[in-house]
Write a protein that holds these residues in place. Sequence first.
Motif, PDB file in Angstrom:
ATOM      1  N   TYR A  20      60.584 133.302-102.987  1.00  0.00           N
ATOM      2  CA  TYR A  20      60.399 132.336-102.059  1.00  0.00           C
ATOM      3  C   TYR A  20      61.639 131.484-102.112  1.00  0.00           C
ATOM      4  O   TYR A  20      61.632 130.924-103.350  1.00  0.00           O
ATOM      5  N   ASN A  21      62.154 131.432-101.098  1.00  0.00           N
ATOM      6  CA  ASN A  21      63.456 130.648-101.050  1.00  0.00           C
ATOM      7  C   ASN A  21      64.358 131.051-102.119  1.00  0.00           C
ATOM      8  O   ASN A  21      65.121 130.359-102.854  1.00  0.00           O
ATOM      9  N   GLY A  22      64.574 132.444-102.294  1.00  0.00           N
ATOM     10  CA  GLY A  22      65.466 133.122-103.136  1.00  0.00           C
ATOM     11  C   GLY A  22      65.171 133.119-104.550  1.00  0.00           C
ATOM     12  O   GLY A  22      65.935 133.554-105.534  1.00  0.00           O
ATOM     13  N   VAL A  23      63.819 132.549-104.912  1.00  0.00           N
ATOM     14  CA  VAL A  23      63.519 132.637-106.152  1.00  0.00           C
ATOM     15  C   VAL A  23      62.255 133.438-106.443  1.00  0.00           C
ATOM     16  O   VAL A  23      61.394 133.507-105.568  1.00  0.00           O
ATOM     17  N   SER A  24      62.127 134.336-107.465  1.00  0.00           N
ATOM     18  CA  SER A  24      61.225 135.199-107.888  1.00  0.00           C
ATOM     19  C   SER A  24      59.914 134.440-108.160  1.00  0.00           C
ATOM     20  O   SER A  24      59.739 133.724-108.915  1.00  0.00           O
ATOM     21  N   ILE A  25      59.084 135.108-107.454  1.00  0.00           N
ATOM     22  CA  ILE A  25      57.746 134.062-107.802  1.00  0.00           C
ATOM     23  C   ILE A  25      56.286 135.448-107.871  1.00  0.00           C
ATOM     24  O   ILE A  25      56.847 136.659-107.441  1.00  0.00           O
ATOM     25  N   TRP A  26      55.256 135.100-108.244  1.00  0.00           N
ATOM     26  CA  TRP A  26      54.099 135.612-108.066  1.00  0.00           C
ATOM     27  C   TRP A  26      53.028 135.022-107.177  1.00  0.00           C
ATOM     28  O   TRP A  26      53.045 133.894-107.049  1.00  0.00           O
ATOM     29  N   ILE A  27      52.339 135.931-106.515  1.00  0.00           N
ATOM     30  CA  ILE A  27      51.404 135.472-105.410  1.00  0.00           C
ATOM     31  C   ILE A  27      50.005 135.218-106.226  1.00  0.00           C
ATOM     32  O   ILE A  27      49.636 136.335-106.938  1.00  0.00           O
ATOM     33  N   ASP A  28      49.602 134.269-106.117  1.00  0.00           N
ATOM     34  CA  ASP A  28      48.413 133.791-107.023  1.00  0.00           C
ATOM     35  C   ASP A  28      46.967 134.112-106.262  1.00  0.00           C
ATOM     36  O   ASP A  28      46.059 134.558-106.598  1.00  0.00           O
ATOM     37  N   LEU A  41      56.419 130.296-110.029  1.00  0.00           N
ATOM     38  CA  LEU A  41      57.394 131.161-110.540  1.00  0.00           C
ATOM     39  C   LEU A  41      57.137 132.100-111.748  1.00  0.00           C
ATOM     40  O   LEU A  41      56.413 131.666-112.308  1.00  0.00           O
ATOM     41  N   ARG A  42      57.848 133.130-111.548  1.00  0.00           N
ATOM     42  CA  ARG A  42      57.670 134.062-112.776  1.00  0.00           C
ATOM     43  C   ARG A  42      57.722 133.596-114.178  1.00  0.00           C
ATOM     44  O   ARG A  42      56.907 134.185-114.751  1.00  0.00           O
ATOM     45  N   GLU A  55      57.200 132.620 -95.177  1.00  0.00           N
ATOM     46  CA  GLU A  55      58.438 132.512 -95.882  1.00  0.00           C
ATOM     47  C   GLU A  55      58.546 133.389 -97.175  1.00  0.00           C
ATOM     48  O   GLU A  55      59.908 133.178 -97.965  1.00  0.00           O
ATOM     49  N   LEU A  56      57.437 134.209 -97.527  1.00  0.00           N
ATOM     50  CA  LEU A  56      57.702 135.154 -98.573  1.00  0.00           C
ATOM     51  C   LEU A  56      58.403 136.269 -98.354  1.00  0.00           C
ATOM     52  O   LEU A  56      58.218 136.835 -97.212  1.00  0.00           O
TER      53      LEU A  56
END
Length: 63
Positions: A20-28, A41-42, A55-56
């Motif tokens: 998301y916006n170039g930052v690695s994330i987890w979907i909760d 955020l991871r 946006e993902l």
Amino acid sequence: MEYNRAQEILASPKEFEVSYNGVSIWIDQLHDDGKTATVHLRNAHEERSEVAISELKEEYLVQ
């Protein structure tokens, strides 16, 4: 990303690279509106944000 793909990623036992916006994330969680998700955020499990699923981005690793 489309809602259906986000559902597949969330339900899968495999790990996927999502950003998301170039930052690695987890979907909760995906929300009932079909347009938003709660993510974190991871490296920061305590900070969660509600974002637009559109946006993902699924990151594809080049080997």
